[in-house]
Design a protein around this motif. Sequence first.
Motif, PDB file in Angstrom:
ATOM      1  N   GLY A  16       0.801  -1.219   0.000  1.00  0.00           N
ATOM      2  CA  GLY A  16       0.000   0.000   0.000  1.00  0.00           C
ATOM      3  C   GLY A  16       0.830   1.264   0.000  1.00  0.00           C
ATOM      4  N   ALA A  17       2.107   1.152  -0.332  1.00  0.00           N
ATOM      5  CA  ALA A  17       2.998   2.315  -0.340  1.00  0.00           C
ATOM      6  C   ALA A  17       2.577   3.327  -1.410  1.00  0.00           C
ATOM      7  N   PRO A  18       2.878   4.615  -1.193  1.00  0.00           N
ATOM      8  CA  PRO A  18       2.509   5.635  -2.192  1.00  0.00           C
ATOM      9  C   PRO A  18       3.217   5.452  -3.534  1.00  0.00           C
ATOM     10  N   ASP A  19       4.447   4.952  -3.502  1.00  0.00           N
ATOM     11  CA  ASP A  19       5.248   4.818  -4.722  1.00  0.00           C
ATOM     12  C   ASP A  19       4.899   3.511  -5.445  1.00  0.00           C
ATOM     13  N   PRO A  20       4.458   3.585  -6.712  1.00  0.00           N
ATOM     14  CA  PRO A  20       4.085   2.358  -7.429  1.00  0.00           C
ATOM     15  C   PRO A  20       5.242   1.374  -7.596  1.00  0.00           C
ATOM     16  N   SER A  21       6.478   1.875  -7.707  1.00  0.00           N
ATOM     17  CA  SER A  21       7.616   0.958  -7.846  1.00  0.00           C
ATOM     18  C   SER A  21       7.820   0.156  -6.566  1.00  0.00           C
ATOM     19  N   THR A  22       7.525   0.763  -5.427  1.00  0.00           N
ATOM     20  CA  THR A  22       7.607   0.039  -4.157  1.00  0.00           C
ATOM     21  C   THR A  22       6.535  -1.037  -4.093  1.00  0.00           C
ATOM     22  N   ARG A  23       5.334  -0.688  -4.539  1.00  0.00           N
ATOM     23  CA  ARG A  23       4.245  -1.661  -4.538  1.00  0.00           C
ATOM     24  C   ARG A  23       4.551  -2.806  -5.498  1.00  0.00           C
ATOM     25  N   LEU A  24       5.146  -2.473  -6.645  1.00  0.00           N
ATOM     26  CA  LEU A  24       5.499  -3.502  -7.622  1.00  0.00           C
ATOM     27  C   LEU A  24       6.524  -4.473  -7.042  1.00  0.00           C
ATOM     28  N   MET A  28       6.095  -8.462  -6.282  1.00  0.00           N
ATOM     29  CA  MET A  28       7.056  -9.407  -6.832  1.00  0.00           C
ATOM     30  C   MET A  28       7.675 -10.262  -5.721  1.00  0.00           C
ATOM     31  N   ALA A  29       7.984  -9.632  -4.617  1.00  0.00           N
ATOM     32  CA  ALA A  29       8.545 -10.373  -3.484  1.00  0.00           C
ATOM     33  C   ALA A  29       7.527 -11.369  -2.932  1.00  0.00           C
ATOM     34  N   ALA A  30       6.261 -10.975  -2.926  1.00  0.00           N
ATOM     35  CA  ALA A  30       5.216 -11.881  -2.428  1.00  0.00           C
ATOM     36  C   ALA A  30       5.108 -13.123  -3.286  1.00  0.00           C
ATOM     37  N   GLY A  31       5.372 -12.975  -4.588  1.00  0.00           N
ATOM     38  CA  GLY A  31       5.335 -14.132  -5.473  1.00  0.00           C
ATOM     39  C   GLY A  31       6.626 -14.918  -5.486  1.00  0.00           C
ATOM     40  N   MET A  57       1.141  -7.930 -11.344  1.00  0.00           N
ATOM     41  CA  MET A  57       2.063  -8.606 -10.444  1.00  0.00           C
ATOM     42  C   MET A  57       1.325  -9.210  -9.245  1.00  0.00           C
ATOM     43  N   LEU A  58       0.261  -8.552  -8.804  1.00  0.00           N
ATOM     44  CA  LEU A  58      -0.566  -9.132  -7.736  1.00  0.00           C
ATOM     45  C   LEU A  58      -1.129 -10.478  -8.187  1.00  0.00           C
ATOM     46  N   THR A  59      -1.624 -10.496  -9.428  1.00  0.00           N
ATOM     47  CA  THR A  59      -2.148 -11.746  -9.982  1.00  0.00           C
ATOM     48  C   THR A  59      -1.058 -12.803 -10.052  1.00  0.00           C
ATOM     49  N   TRP A  60       0.119 -12.414 -10.552  1.00  0.00           N
ATOM     50  CA  TRP A  60       1.223 -13.371 -10.636  1.00  0.00           C
ATOM     51  C   TRP A  60       1.564 -13.938  -9.265  1.00  0.00           C
ATOM     52  N   ALA A  61       1.621 -13.098  -8.265  1.00  0.00           N
ATOM     53  CA  ALA A  61       1.950 -13.560  -6.911  1.00  0.00           C
ATOM     54  C   ALA A  61       0.928 -14.582  -6.424  1.00  0.00           C
ATOM     55  N   LEU A  62      -0.343 -14.345  -6.725  1.00  0.00           N
ATOM     56  CA  LEU A  62      -1.381 -15.279  -6.288  1.00  0.00           C
ATOM     57  C   LEU A  62      -1.309 -16.607  -7.029  1.00  0.00           C
ATOM     58  N   THR A  63      -0.885 -16.577  -8.290  1.00  0.00           N
ATOM     59  CA  THR A  63      -0.762 -17.839  -9.031  1.00  0.00           C
ATOM     60  C   THR A  63       0.369 -18.705  -8.496  1.00  0.00           C
ATOM     61  N   ARG A  64       1.241 -18.133  -7.697  1.00  0.00           N
ATOM     62  CA  ARG A  64       2.365 -18.881  -7.136  1.00  0.00           C
ATOM     63  C   ARG A  64       1.963 -19.673  -5.892  1.00  0.00           C
TER      64      ARG A  64
END
Length: 217
Positions: A16-24, A28-31, A57-64
Amino acid sequence: MDHRTPATRSLAGALGAPDPSTRLRAAMAAGTQPGPGLVDDLVARFGVEPDFFVRDMLTWALTRLPAEVTVPQLVAALESDVPQTRSQALHTLSKVADRAAWPSITAALLHDDDAEVARAAWRAAVVLVPPGEETALATELSTELGRGDLEVRRSLGRALAALDDAAREALMRARSHPEPEVRAHAEATLRLLDDPDSDFAHEVDLATTTRSRDAPC
C-alpha cells in the motif's frame, strides 16, 4: 491478533505504499517467496491499485500459491461492489485455471454492466468451462454479440473462437439476428473461427459493409 511474521507484515505494508515501484517490488517479493499469509492483502489490493503493472504482479503472486488457498478468496472477491475487484479476481482465476471455480462464473458476471468485468468473465469462462458445457457457454456468450466498442467485441469474438466448433451453431443463428450490429459481429467471429490470424476489425467492417450492401432497399 495479527499472527503473521514481521517480514510478512512489512510486505503487506509495502503493498500500500505511495510509490508504485515500491508496490510492484512488494508484489514481486510476495510471489518470489509465496506464503498464504499475504493472500488477503494481495486480493484486497485489487480494488484500489491504480497501476496496471502492479495489478498484474498481484495476480502473478497469487498464481504462485496453491489453488486451494487462493481460489476461495478470489471467488469471494467476485461478490465485491467494486468493478475493478471483480475484474481482477476473474483475470486471476483465469490464470490459476482451477475448474473448481467454474460455478462462480455466473450469468450475472458474463453480462456484467461493467465492460471490463464482462470481458474478464468471458476469458475466465473459456478457460474454466468443464468438458461438455462448451456449447451452453457459447449460447450464453452469443447473447452479448453487438455489445460495446471494437475492443469489447474483439474480446467476445476471441472468447467464442476459443470455444471452436462449440460456438459455430450459436454464431450461425446470430447471423439472422434483427440487429445489424449483432449480425456483423457474428459474421466477423465466424471468420475468426475459421482463420484465427484474421484482422478482427477488418472483418467487422467487411461484414458490416457486406450486410449493408445486401440489405433490401
